[in-house]
Structure formats: C-alpha cells, structure tokens
Design a protein around this motif. Structure first.
Motif, short mmCIF file in Angstrom:
data_model
loop_
_atom_site.label_atom_id
_atom_site.label_comp_id
_atom_site.label_asym_id
_atom_site.label_seq_id
_atom_site.Cartn_x
_atom_site.Cartn_y
_atom_site.Cartn_z
N PHE A 37 0.81 -1.21 0.00
CA PHE A 37 0.00 0.00 0.00
C PHE A 37 0.84 1.27 0.00
N ALA A 40 1.25 1.45 -3.75
CA ALA A 40 -0.02 1.81 -4.38
C ALA A 40 -0.39 3.26 -4.09
N ALA A 41 -0.28 3.66 -2.82
CA ALA A 41 -0.63 5.03 -2.44
C ALA A 41 0.31 6.04 -3.09
N GLY A 69 -8.76 3.59 5.96
CA GLY A 69 -7.44 3.00 5.80
C GLY A 69 -7.18 1.90 6.81
N PHE A 73 -7.37 -1.15 4.33
CA PHE A 73 -5.99 -1.28 3.87
C PHE A 73 -5.02 -1.62 5.00
N ASN A 182 -9.60 7.36 -1.83
CA ASN A 182 -8.87 6.09 -1.85
C ASN A 182 -7.37 6.31 -1.63
N MET A 186 -5.41 4.76 1.48
CA MET A 186 -4.29 3.85 1.28
C MET A 186 -3.03 4.37 1.96
N SER A 187 -2.82 5.69 1.90
CA SER A 187 -1.65 6.28 2.55
C SER A 187 -1.71 6.05 4.06
N GLY A 189 -3.43 3.71 5.59
CA GLY A 189 -3.28 2.28 5.84
C GLY A 189 -1.82 1.84 5.81
N ALA A 190 -1.06 2.36 4.83
CA ALA A 190 0.36 2.04 4.74
C ALA A 190 1.12 2.55 5.96
N SER A 224 -4.75 -3.12 -6.08
CA SER A 224 -5.08 -2.03 -5.15
C SER A 224 -5.59 -0.79 -5.88
N PHE A 228 -9.54 -1.47 -6.24
CA PHE A 228 -10.34 -0.75 -5.25
C PHE A 228 -11.08 0.42 -5.87
#
Length: 302
Positions: A37, A40-41, A69, A73, A182, A186-187, A189-190, A224, A228
């Motif tokens: 992530f 992805a982010a 997140g 994520f 999103n 994602m940021s 979540g990472a 991702s 998503f």
C-alpha cells in the motif's frame, strides 16, 4: 457501466489471492502489506497530483479516510495475510465471500436499509454454491486450532472490509472524489502498517525472488489502485450490499487459475456449486436474466 465494473472487480480480485500466496516467505506479512500500500498510495497520489485531480479534504473527512485506511488497507489485509499461514488461498476466498452478508447486515444496522428479498435469495444461493464448490476441501481439513485461527482471522478481516465499504459509501454520498479518498485512505493504511511493523521490531527486508516482486507490483497497481477504484465505484453506483456480491465469484476465478496452473480436478459438487452461484447472479441482476430470456426460450409467446 455497472456490468463492466462488476466484471473488472471479479477478474482483478479473483487473481489477487494467488499473488498473496506468492508473497508468503521471508518477508513478514505486516511488512508485505506496508510495501503493497505504500507503493499503491505513492503511485496514486503522485498521479493525482501531477494531473491536478488530487482534491483537498476537510479535517473530518481525513479522519474518515484514516478509519477507512485502518479497516480496509490495514486490519483487513493484516488478518488475511496472517491467515494464509493456516488456510489455502482458495479457502480464504470462500470466507471472504461472507462480505455479501456482512454488507447487507451493516446496511440494515447503520443505515436502516431494507433487506431486499432478491439480495437475500441471491446471497443464499451464492453461499450454498460456495459451500458445495469447496465441500471436499472443507471435509479434508481437520478442525485443528490452527484451522480455527485461520477461519477466525478471515472472518474478522472480512468484517473490517465491510466497514470500509460503508465509509466509502459515505464519502460518495457527500460527493467526495473517489480517487482522492482512496489515495488518502491507502496512505493512512500504509502508515499504520509501517508503524505496526516498527512497533513489533520487524525487519524491512525485501524478498528478491521475481515471484515475490512480481506479485507485489501486481497487488499494488492492479489489485489495489485499479481494483479498489472499480469496487468502490461500484459501491457508489449500486450500494455496498450488491457490490459485495462480486465476492461470491472470486473463488471461481481462483479455481480457474488453479485448474490451469495447478491441475485442479473438478468434481460433481463443484459443478453444482458453479450452477448455484451463476443462478444467484441471475437473481441479483434481473437485467442480465431479461437479456437471456430469448435465448432460454422464456420470452413471451404469441
């Protein structure tokens, strides 16, 4: 448009289970999730910023993105990556199919949405099909503590995913940009997974095997960023309950890959399960059935 989004979600996420299995190895699951992530982010936020499409959010909306997140994520994948040590990816896909029931229940609980009879019938057909499809594997598995732990992790992770669906639906009802929310989610979540890895003292090593690196790239970009976006776009268009029905088809894609790459042998219960799942799709999406009626001889007769 809804049909294209639905098919995209099924095909993309139906293949990510195999990629998650390829990531099992020397890299800790929490670190693998962080890599996935973070990449992805980073790609998503950079692309949005360069194209001028990154939208500013209010502080309250950032808090909701943080919650999204964590649920989708972070917690969701933390559970599934760790469950892979106890269950096959096929069984994980089966348990993830519970999202269709979780989303329906959460819609009733949090938004007081009526439980549609069509959705309930489709869900029952789909779940019956999933059980029939994987019955030999379920019977062969011994109900050991490890198996129960894997099942529990999958069910918890799926509920986290379901809660994230509701948050995404909230974003879209307020007219917030889907790609921006999103990207922020994602940021966050990472960052949460990175902080957890640091707290656990895990090494941020990288597996140099092409299989691991290829799976990481596929999961980050296709699974991702694209997956998503398509799924949450579908949530915004048809609702979380209907969008989650796509999860009932993931195991079929996984089985198709297994048939081609691993020599999976179909059995009568598997064929019955496939028929039940397809029947559930026809119940869920009557427009598809309407198009098929002339071919099935079900049209009106003069």
């Amino acid at each position: 448009m809804n049909t294209l989004l639905y098919l995209a979600v099924v095909l993309i996420w139906g293949t990510t289970w195999l990629a998650i299995g390829l990531q099992q190895g020397p890299v800790a699951p929490t670190v693998s999730i962080f890599y996935r992530f973070a990449l992805a982010a980073g790609l998503m936020m950079l692309g949005l910023a360069l194209s001028g499409r990154l939208k500013a959010l209010a502080a309250r909306d950032h808090l909701w993105c943080l919650a999204q997140g964590f649920c989708v994520f972070g917690f969701n994948f933390y559970c599934f990556y760790h469950a892979a040590a106890y269950l096959s990816t096929g069984m994980e896909a089966v348990l993830f199919s519970m999202a269709v029931l979780y989303n329906a229940a959460n819609g009733v609980l949090f938004f007081r949405q009526p439980l549609e009879g069509r959705l309930l019938a489709a869900a029952l057909l789909g779940m019956a099909g999933i059980c029939s499809l994987f019955w030999p594997e379920l019977r062969a598995a011994q109900w050991s503590p490890e198996l129960l732990k894997g099942i529990g992790l999958c069910l918890l992770g799926t509920y986290g995913f379901s809660l994230g669906n509701l948050i995404s639906a909230r974003h879209q009802r307020l007219g917030l940009d889907l790609l921006s929310t999103n990207g922020y989610a994602m940021s966050y979540g990472a960052l949460l997974m990175g902080a957890l890895a640091l707290a656990q003292g895990l090494p941020f090593n990288l597996d140099p095997r092409p299989a691991y690196l290829g799976a990481l790239l596929y999961l980050a970009v296709v699974g991702s960023v694209l997956g998503f976006w398509a799924y949450f776009r579908l949530v915004g268009r048809v609702g979380a309950s209907r969008a989650a029905y796509s999860t009932l088809l993931f195991p079929l894609v996984a089985l198709a890959l297994s048939t081609f790459f691993e020599g999976y042998q179909w059995h009568p219960k598997g064929v019955l399960g496939l028929a039940l799942i397809l029947a559930g799709n026809l119940v869920m999406f009557p427009a598809v059935l309407a198009r098929l009626k002339p071919w099935l001889g079900l049209g009106a007769r003069a």
